[in-house]
Design a protein around this motif. Structure first.
Motif, PDB file in Angstrom:
ATOM      1  N   ALA A 183       0.836  -1.202   0.000  1.00 45.92           N
ATOM      2  CA  ALA A 183       0.000   0.000   0.000  1.00 45.92           C
ATOM      3  C   ALA A 183       0.874   1.256   0.000  1.00 45.92           C
ATOM      4  N   GLU A 184       1.951   1.232   0.774  1.00 44.67           N
ATOM      5  CA  GLU A 184       2.856   2.378   0.801  1.00 44.67           C
ATOM      6  C   GLU A 184       3.523   2.581  -0.559  1.00 44.67           C
ATOM      7  N   GLU A 185       3.936   1.495  -1.221  1.00 43.42           N
ATOM      8  CA  GLU A 185       4.530   1.596  -2.554  1.00 43.42           C
ATOM      9  C   GLU A 185       3.537   2.209  -3.545  1.00 43.42           C
ATOM     10  N   LYS A 186       2.294   1.778  -3.451  1.00 49.65           N
ATOM     11  CA  LYS A 186       1.269   2.295  -4.359  1.00 49.65           C
ATOM     12  C   LYS A 186       1.060   3.783  -4.143  1.00 49.65           C
ATOM     13  N   ILE A 187       1.023   4.214  -2.900  1.00 50.91           N
ATOM     14  CA  ILE A 187       0.852   5.629  -2.585  1.00 50.91           C
ATOM     15  C   ILE A 187       2.050   6.427  -3.106  1.00 50.91           C
ATOM     16  N   GLU A 188       3.254   5.904  -2.923  1.00 52.75           N
ATOM     17  CA  GLU A 188       4.456   6.595  -3.399  1.00 52.75           C
ATOM     18  C   GLU A 188       4.428   6.753  -4.916  1.00 52.75           C
ATOM     19  N   ARG A 189       3.996   5.712  -5.634  1.00 52.15           N
ATOM     20  CA  ARG A 189       3.924   5.774  -7.097  1.00 52.15           C
ATOM     21  C   ARG A 189       2.905   6.811  -7.553  1.00 52.15           C
ATOM     22  N   GLU A 190       1.808   6.950  -6.836  1.00 51.23           N
ATOM     23  CA  GLU A 190       0.773   7.905  -7.194  1.00 51.23           C
ATOM     24  C   GLU A 190       1.255   9.346  -7.038  1.00 51.23           C
ATOM     25  N   TYR A 191       2.159   9.588  -6.107  1.00 53.26           N
ATOM     26  CA  TYR A 191       2.638  10.953  -5.862  1.00 53.26           C
ATOM     27  C   TYR A 191       3.933  11.278  -6.576  1.00 53.26           C
ATOM     28  N   GLU A 192       4.451  10.373  -7.435  1.00 51.48           N
ATOM     29  CA  GLU A 192       5.667  10.642  -8.185  1.00 51.48           C
ATOM     30  C   GLU A 192       5.374  11.431  -9.430  1.00 51.48           C
TER      31      GLU A 192
END
Length: 84
Positions: A75-84
Motif C-alpha cells: 500500500a505504501e509503494e502504491k501511494i508513493e507511485r501515485e505521488y511521483e
C-alpha cells in the motif's frame, strides 16, 4: 435524599439481586453443587506448572503479522507511485 441514604439503598438493592442470583443458581445446579471433586486412581495429578503451561499464549494465526506487514508495504509503494 442524603448520600448515606442513597448508598444504603444501593447496597440493599444489590444485596437483594445477589440473593436472587444465588437462589437461581442453587435451583438450576443444586443437584451437582455438592458433588465431591473426582480424583483419578489411575493417573497422577498434573503438576501446577504443567497445567499453567497449557494455557500459555500461542500464535494462533501463524503468518498473520507478516501478511499484514506485506499488505502495508504494498500500500505504501502504491501511494508513493501515485505521488511521483
Amino acid at each position: 435524599m442524603r448520600n448515606d441514604e442513597v448508598l444504603k439503598e444501593n447496597v440493599t438493592q444489590f444485596s437483594g439481586k445477589l440473593q436472587k442470583s444465588v437462589i437461581e443458581v442453587q435451583q438450576k445446579y443444586g443437584d451437582i453443587l455438592n458433588i465431591p471433586h473426582h480424583v483419578s486412581e489411575m493417573h497422577p495429578q498434573m503438576p501446577t506448572a504443567d497445567r499453567a503451561a497449557q494455557f500459555a499464549p500461542f500464535a494462533a494465526l501463524t503468518g498473520y503479522k507478516e501478511a499484514i506487514e506485506e499488505t502495508e508495504r504494498l500500500a505504501e509503494e502504491k501511494i508513493e507511485r501515485e505521488y511521483e
